[in-house]
Each structure stands twice: as structure tokens, then as C-alpha cells.
Design an enzyme around this catalytic site. Structure first.
Site, mmCIF file in Angstrom:
data_model
loop_
_atom_site.group_PDB
_atom_site.id
_atom_site.type_symbol
_atom_site.label_atom_id
_atom_site.label_comp_id
_atom_site.label_asym_id
_atom_site.label_seq_id
_atom_site.Cartn_x
_atom_site.Cartn_y
_atom_site.Cartn_z
ATOM 1 N N GLY A 129 -0.426 -8.910 -3.071
ATOM 2 C CA GLY A 129 0.387 -9.628 -4.049
ATOM 3 C C GLY A 129 0.283 -9.101 -5.463
ATOM 4 O O GLY A 129 0.751 -9.743 -6.407
ATOM 5 N N ASP A 187 5.287 -8.565 3.991
ATOM 6 C CA ASP A 187 4.220 -7.648 4.395
ATOM 7 C C ASP A 187 3.783 -7.967 5.822
ATOM 8 O O ASP A 187 3.912 -9.099 6.291
ATOM 9 C CB ASP A 187 3.013 -7.741 3.458
ATOM 10 N N LYS A 238 7.048 3.745 -3.445
ATOM 11 C CA LYS A 238 5.928 4.688 -3.408
ATOM 12 C C LYS A 238 6.239 5.802 -2.419
ATOM 13 O O LYS A 238 6.613 5.545 -1.277
ATOM 14 C CB LYS A 238 4.644 3.971 -2.996
#
Length: 206
Positions: A60, A80, A161
Site C-alpha cells: 500500500g 494485488d 515499473k
């Protein structure tokens, strides 16, 4: 180096890491909070009332910062595979983003609304096989980009990412097909040895 020795080395580096220490001091969920704070400081992506989806959100670190910028009238959905302790104002889905069931749950929460920003800090479970791990990483990135392409507002933004390696240049080309501005950014809070960088894509062509 034995597995035990490498684990001890990682633990030492982790616990002596400046950003880990600062995260603990400030009560942040992870050192990753500093990465999204650097991104926000430089690119000002998050504004009040925005709708944001955070992929690969646990524990988080990104969501707890982004919710401060978008405020109580904004909307943030976090997803997630791992559990994530609740964050006020954040709707959380636990599941595998690559599964149809989880993707459908996400689409149900999105409810045909256009999203202002999709952020992804997803990474695969590493097997130690660099070729296989890189392929899995690119696959997740492609899924995140597909989701963004389907759901973003015109002029929306996308942050993900990326690990430098096989397929990363080709992936950036795909991102450039969908966005007018695409920048590679390595936050100071990224570990120096890491191959990671973040693609900051803005002005979604729609």
C-alpha cells in the site's frame, strides 16, 4: 554464496537502507512510498477528484500517498495478489491481475467510468531464471498497458515499473503508440543495483 549467506546480506542491506529507515520513521507502509512521492514531485500527475487504479499495490506504499492527493472526492482502486491492510478511501481487490476472474472484478468496480491515471508497481514472483522472470515481467506490463488503453480518459496518464532487459525497448515502443509523452525515470529511492526504471506516460491519445 550460500542461500543463507545471501539472505543475511539482503537483510543487512534492507535494514540499513536509508529509505527503509525513513519509511519506518514516517510510518509509511514501504520504501516504495518515496518512489511515488518523487514521481509526483517531478511530474504532478495526481490532482484532487481524480480516478486512479493502482496495480500491484500491496503493501500500500503508493496508494497511501496517492489518496492524499486525489482527496475524499477522488476514487482509488488498488489490486494485488497479496493481502493489503485497509486504507481509508481505497477500494481493494485481492487477486491475480492476469486471471479473468480478477479482471472482471476490477471492471465491475470501474463500472465503465474513465480512469485518469493507471499506476503499476507489479513484478512477478521471481524464480531466479532471469530470462523467464523478465518475460513474466513484460507480460504483466503488457496487461497493465492493455488495461490503460481500454479504460483511460483522453489525456490520461500511465506509470509502470519496467526492468531493463529483453523486451523492455519493444515495450516502450508500444507505450509511445498510445501516449504523446513518454519518459523513463529512475527515482533516487530506487536501489542503485536495481535494473528498474519507471515509464511515465502522459497525454493518452484515446
Amino acid at each position: 554464496m550460500s542461500k543463507g549467506s545471501s539472505t543475511k546480506k539482503w537483510l543487512h542491506e534492507h535494514t540499513s537502507d536509508y529509505y527503509v529507515i525513513q519509511a519506518n520513521k514516517l510510518g509509511y507502509r514501504s520504501r516504495a512510498s518515496f518512489k511515488i512521492l518523487e514521481i509526483q514531485d517531478k511530474y504532478q500527475l495526481f490532482k484532487p477528484n481524480m480516478f486512479v487504479v493502482d496495480l500491484g499495490a500491496a503493501p500500500g506504499g503508493w496508494s497511501e500517498q496517492v489518496i492524499k492527493y486525489i482527496g475524499k472526492n477522488g476514487k482509488l482502486i488498488a489490486l494485488d495478489l497479496l493481502e493489503m491492510a485497509p486504507i481509508a478511501g481505497v477500494e481493494f481487490i485481492q487477486g491475480d491481475f492476469s486471471s479473468d476472474e480478477t479482471y472482471q472484478k476490477l471492471n465491475t468496480l470501474v463500472n465503465n467510468q474513465k480512469i485518469d491515471c493507471v499506476i503499476s508497481d507489479m513484478a512477478p514472483n521471481l524464480s531466479g531464471n532471469k530470462t523467464s522472470d523478465q518475460a513474466k515481467s513484460i507480460y504483466l506490463l503488457e496487461l497493465a498497458l492493455d488495461f490503460a488503453n481500454t479504460n483511460l480518459n483522453k489525456n490520461g496518464s500511465f506509470v509502470a515499473k519496467v526492468f531493463q532487459g529483453q523486451g523492455s525497448d519493444e515495450y516502450l515502443k508500444l507505450v509511445r503508440e498510445s501516449f504523446n509523452k513518454v519518459i523513463q525515470f529512475k527515482p533516487k529511492s530506487s536501489r542503485a543495483k536495481s535494473r528498474e526504471f519507471y515509464v511515465i506516460a502522459t497525454e493518452f491519445k484515446g
